[in-house]
Structure formats: structure tokens, C-alpha cells
Enzyme design. Structure first.
Site: not given
Length: 309
Positions: A33, A36, A143
């Protein structure tokens, strides 16, 4: 059949979960989370609020549920954060992914479906647009480097242990549930700000080109990968480029926004142009995008209007 979805409370992951449950799968969601949201979770999924970096917890989950498929969508997904904090990015996107791969081998996972990036993986020296998978990746952000690293690890795990996998390199995914408050997700950020009548910021000159693909199309690619495309890499995009300035104008028209954008300095790590060739996905997965940008933007704006009511 049990299926594990990492990042299943996130933007793309929660849509994948919904479709898997609709198709009758038993779905286990792992999500810490960090990005999310609980409200994205499907009530019929079994949820663990855990980090994929926690090896002990991942061992318990794999031992208990014995998933046949792993959909790995959990990620630190911001290019800007990865540039500022490369170690943090690598901890989640490399170390966390390796924990999952080791558990997948140990517990006999049938297939590992990995959400990679087409937007950040090919880099700045691309000669062909739309870009095919044969283009050598040259990521310019941590990334993109992390995502490409896991693609290489997947080749290793397939060769060394026989793990089946499919890599899906997404272009810029957008749609309902995208986070409008982070640094990634320009469609959600613009939409939310426009509907609130707030300033909309464009980094650089607004001529950065992106390939915007609707989330439902991306979900379809994930489910097709369960049975097709073993040990291969696929671009999941539309083959159509749109500048940020063009995107702004489209959303301005749909939302009725009456202000001009505010231009800010460009961000480090952002590639100038990214458009993906999806020919291989069409041939081998039977996938192609179905939702046009105009239609997808209208659906997205409609979703955000309801959340703001």
C-alpha cells in the site's frame, strides 16, 4: 487455480485482479500500500499487506497458497524518484523481484508474468518509431535499468531452472484508478487538476512524445500471456505518439478546463520520445489495442468526475 498478483491494490494490478476473479481464479494479492489503495481491492481476493522484499513473508505466502501463476506488477514506478533515490528504487524493483523469482522456482510456479516498461527501457538513441522489441535497450533512468535487469534475470531463471515467463513492456498506461497525486501518471494528474480548476504543470516544452495505452487493453495482454508467449518479450502499446501538449488540449476539451498550462523545467530521466510497435504481440499473443485515446480519455475523465462528486 491460485494466482498471485503483486501490486494488486495498485492501478494496473487491481484491474488484473478483477479480470482474473471474473474468470474464476483464486487470487492472492500482495501489496504494501505504498502506492496501492485498499479501495481498489476486489473483495473476493485474499489480501496480504506485505512487501515483496520480505523474504520470510513471501515464503509463507508461497508455501500456503502454491500459486500456479505470478503476475508481478508491484514496483517503485516513478522515474523521477528513481533518479533521486536509485538505491530505494533497486531495493523494490530488483531485490523484491528476485525474492519472488526465487520463491517461484522453489514452489513450482507454472509461469511468471512480468510488467516491464517500454517507455523507459529503450532510452534516447532509438532510431525506429514505433520501436520494435529488436531495438537494444539503453535505459537512462534507474527505473528503466532495474526493469531491464529483471528481464535479464528472467532469462537466467528460465535457462537455469526452466521457469516459464512472459515480459510485457508497457507504454504509458492510463485509465480509472490511476493515482493523480504521484509523480507518474500524467493523464490522471492532468484530469484531476482540470476538474478541480487548478493549475496544470507541463515539464519541459510539452513536446515530449508518449504512446498512451488504456488499462483494459493492458489487462487483456496479461491474461493472454498466461497461455501464450512463453519466454518472450512483448511491447504493449498503440503505435501512436501523442505530445504532452496534444494530450493537454484533448483533456482540456473533454473536461471544459479554461486555463492554459504552466510550463516547468524538464525532469531528469524522461526520454524525449517513446512509441511502441506492437506487431509481435499481435502475431504471437493475438493482442492489439482496442480502445482509442479519445475514447479512453473520456472514460477516464468520467471516472474521476464520479470520484470528485
Amino acid at each position: 487455480m491460485n494466482v498471485l498478483v503483486t501490486g494488486g491494490a495498485g492501478f494496473i494490478g487491481s484491474h488484473v485482479v478483477d479480470k482474473l476473479i471474473e474468470n474464476g481464479c483464486g487470487v492472492i494479492v500482495v501489496d504494501n500500500l505504498s502506492s496501492g489503495r485498499v479501495e481498489n481491492l476486489n473483495r473476493n481476493a485474499l489480501f496480504y499487506e506485505q512487501s515483496i522484499e520480505d523474504e520470510e513473508m513471501m515464503e509463507r505466502i508461497f508455501s500456503l497458497h502454491r500459486p500456479e501463476y505470478v503476475f508481478h506488477l508491484a514496483a517503485q514506478a516513478s522515474v523521477a524518484i528513481s533518479v533521486r533515490e536509485p538505491a530505494r528504487d533497486a531495493k523494490t524493483n530488483i531485490i523484491g523481484s528476485l525474492v519472488l523469482l526465487e520463491k517461484s522456482i522453489k514452489h513450482g510456479v507454472k509461469k511468471f508474468i512480468f510488467s516491464s516498461t517500454g517507455g523507459a527501457i529503450y532510452g534516447e538513441n532509438v532510431k525506429v518509431f514505433p520501436t520494435p522489441e529488436t531495438e537494444t535497450p539503453h535505459p537512462i533512468s534507474p527505473y528503466g535499468i532495474a526493469k531491464y535487469s529483471i528481464e535479464m534475470y528472467l532469462e537466467f531463471f528460465a535457462r537455469e531452472y526452466g521457469l516459464k515467463y512472459t515480459v510485457l513492456r508497457y507504454s504509458n498506461v492510463y485509465g480509472p484508478r490511476q493515482d493523480p497525486y504521484g509523480e507518474a501518471g500524467v493523464v490522471a494528474i492532468f484530469t484531476e487538476r482540470m476538474l478541480r480548476g487548478e493549475e496544470v504543470h507541463i515539464f519541459g516544452d510539452g513536446e515530449y512524445v508518449r504512446d498512451y495505452v488504456y488499462v483494459e487493453d493492458v489487462v487483456r495482454a496479461n491474461l493472454l500471456a498466461m497461455e501464450k508467449g512463453d519466454n518472450e518479450v512483448f511491447n504493449i502499446g498503440t503505435g501512436r505518439g501523442t505530445t504532452v501538449n496534444q494530450l493537454f488540449k484533448l483533456l482540456k476539451e473533454i473536461t471544459g478546463y479554461d486555463k492554459e498550462p504552466v510550463y516547468k523545467p524538464p525532469r531528469k530521466g524522461d526520454v524525449r520520445k517513446s512509441i511502441l510497435d506492437y506487431t509481435k504481440a499481435k502475431e504471437k499473443l493475438g493482442w492489439e489495442p482496442k480502445v482509442s485515446l479519445e475514447e479512453g480519455l473520456k472514460l477516464t475523465v468520467e471516472y474521476f468526475r464520479k470520484t470528485l462528486e
